[in-house]
Design a protein around this motif. Structure first.
Motif, PDB file in Angstrom:
ATOM      1  N   GLU B  15       0.517  -1.282  -0.140  1.00 49.49           N
ATOM      2  CA  GLU B  15       0.005  -0.394   0.324  1.00 49.49           C
ATOM      3  C   GLU B  15       0.530   1.656  -0.136  1.00 49.49           C
ATOM      4  N   GLU B  16       0.536   1.717  -0.647  1.00 48.78           N
ATOM      5  CA  GLU B  16       0.829   3.780  -0.702  1.00 48.78           C
ATOM      6  C   GLU B  16       2.265   3.542  -1.817  1.00 48.78           C
ATOM      7  N   ALA B  17       2.520   2.152  -2.289  1.00 45.44           N
ATOM      8  CA  ALA B  17       3.354   2.442  -3.411  1.00 45.44           C
ATOM      9  C   ALA B  17       3.078   3.093  -4.832  1.00 45.44           C
ATOM     10  N   LYS B  60      -9.500   8.949 -10.714  1.00 49.05           N
ATOM     11  CA  LYS B  60      -9.347   8.086  -9.240  1.00 49.05           C
ATOM     12  C   LYS B  60      -7.470   8.296  -9.195  1.00 49.05           C
ATOM     13  N   GLY B  61      -7.284   8.725  -9.773  1.00 46.19           N
ATOM     14  CA  GLY B  61      -5.439   9.317  -9.352  1.00 46.19           C
ATOM     15  C   GLY B  61      -5.189   8.368 -10.418  1.00 46.19           C
ATOM     16  N   LYS B  77       0.144   5.190 -11.337  1.00 49.15           N
ATOM     17  CA  LYS B  77      -0.689   6.103  -9.684  1.00 49.15           C
ATOM     18  C   LYS B  77       0.126   6.133  -8.911  1.00 49.15           C
ATOM     19  N   GLY B  78       0.076   6.958  -8.225  1.00 48.12           N
ATOM     20  CA  GLY B  78       1.664   8.003  -6.840  1.00 48.12           C
ATOM     21  C   GLY B  78       1.474   6.843  -5.553  1.00 48.12           C
ATOM     22  N   SER B  79       0.304   6.640  -5.897  1.00 51.74           N
ATOM     23  CA  SER B  79       0.045   5.712  -4.225  1.00 51.74           C
ATOM     24  C   SER B  79      -1.185   5.119  -4.275  1.00 51.74           C
ATOM     25  N   VAL B  80      -0.510   3.243  -4.449  1.00 49.74           N
ATOM     26  CA  VAL B  80      -1.778   2.983  -4.424  1.00 49.74           C
ATOM     27  C   VAL B  80      -2.487   1.991  -3.175  1.00 49.74           C
ATOM     28  N   GLN B  81      -3.647   1.852  -3.579  1.00 53.29           N
ATOM     29  CA  GLN B  81      -4.634   1.292  -2.241  1.00 53.29           C
ATOM     30  C   GLN B  81      -4.944  -0.085  -2.579  1.00 53.29           C
ATOM     31  N   GLN B 111      -1.862  -6.889  -6.975  1.00 54.06           N
ATOM     32  CA  GLN B 111      -2.243  -7.305  -5.745  1.00 54.06           C
ATOM     33  C   GLN B 111      -1.450  -5.908  -5.336  1.00 54.06           C
ATOM     34  N   VAL B 112      -2.076  -5.582  -3.981  1.00 52.06           N
ATOM     35  CA  VAL B 112      -2.296  -4.705  -3.068  1.00 52.06           C
ATOM     36  C   VAL B 112      -1.976  -5.108  -2.013  1.00 52.06           C
ATOM     37  N   ILE B 113      -1.135  -5.282  -0.857  1.00 54.97           N
ATOM     38  CA  ILE B 113      -0.874  -6.092   0.176  1.00 54.97           C
ATOM     39  C   ILE B 113      -0.863  -4.387   1.084  1.00 54.97           C
ATOM     40  N   PRO B 114      -1.321  -5.146   2.272  1.00 52.61           N
ATOM     41  CA  PRO B 114      -2.070  -4.058   3.185  1.00 52.61           C
ATOM     42  C   PRO B 114      -0.021  -3.785   4.458  1.00 52.61           C
TER      43      PRO B 114
END
Lengths: 115, 114
Positions: B15-17, B60-61, B77-81, B111-114
């Motif tokens: 997340e946020e990458a 959406k960014g 995207k600058g910061s993924v969720q 896949q975005v992991i927390p």
């Protein structure tokens, strides 16, 4: 406003059985499409209908037939299902005019397994 | 004929990458370019589009710029969720013969992991 509605959502068939996948759109779009989605292959066009009363083959039409019943509805028929037709099927539509005329609007898909 | 090549996945990020998914295309005319997103169990939906060279599509960014000189349309995207986890498809379309011919890439799973 439902958009593009596909039925059924899931279906299991035995080899040789027939079935019809239904698609309806309520956006008054002129063109409608049927795609299949397989892992690693993206979406491939089966048939399309540029306007009511016309249908044409896409990239992978073998084993399928279609009917553009009216402006709203575009059905896909498998006359004799084969395991190679196991896939996820998507219906889509596009308007004829306007700034959105090159955007495809998709249904939620039908997940078909042929045993 | 037309073709779209996009990077293979899956892509796994924290997340946020920062996200980049590469897409290049081959087309004979002057196509419009798209990114579609498919969330689990759903159909594809338009994320953004660009209709001519140097256009930037954004939503959406996410952003992508139509680069004719490099025939590319990379998604960033600058910061993924975590909620961005989905499959992303690059596509191009040519209008002709009264219908829209769309060529899709094979999709990139994110896949975005927390």
């Amino acid at each position: 406003n439902a958009g593009v509605t596909q039925t059924p959502k899931f279906q299991v068939l035995k080899t040789g059985q027939s079935m019809t996948l239904q698609c309806a759109q309520d956006m008054n779009h002129n063109s409608m499409y049927w795609y299949r989605q397989d892992p690693g292959m993206g979406l491939r066009l089966i048939y399309y209908s540029a306007s009511e009363g016309t249908t044409d083959k896409g990239e992978v039409p073998n084993g399928y037939n279609v009917s553009r019943l009216n402006k709203r509805e575009f059905s896909l028929r498998l006359e004799s299902a084969a395991p190679s037709q196991t896939s996820v099927y998507f219906c889509a539509s596009t308007p004829l005019r306007g700034s959105n005329r090159n955007i495809q609007y998709f249904g939620a898909g039908t997940r078909l397994s042929v045993l | 004929g037309d073709s779209v090549t996009q990077m293979e996945g899956p892509v796994t990020l924290s997340e946020e990458a920062f996200l980049t998914i590469n897409c290049t295309y081959t087309a004979t005319g002057y196509p419009s370019l798209f990114w579609y997103v498919q969330y689990p169990g759903e159909g594809l939906q338009l994320l953004l589009k660009a209709t001519k060279a140097d256009d930037k599509g954004s939503n959406k960014g996410f952003e992508a710029t139509y680069r004719k000189e490099t025939t590319s349309f990379h998604l960033e995207k600058g910061s993924v969720q975590v909620s961005d986890s989905a499959v992303y498809f690059c596509a191009l379309s040519d209008l002709g013969g009264g219908y829209q011919k769309v060529t899709f890439g094979t999709g990139t799973k994110l896949q975005v992991i927390p």
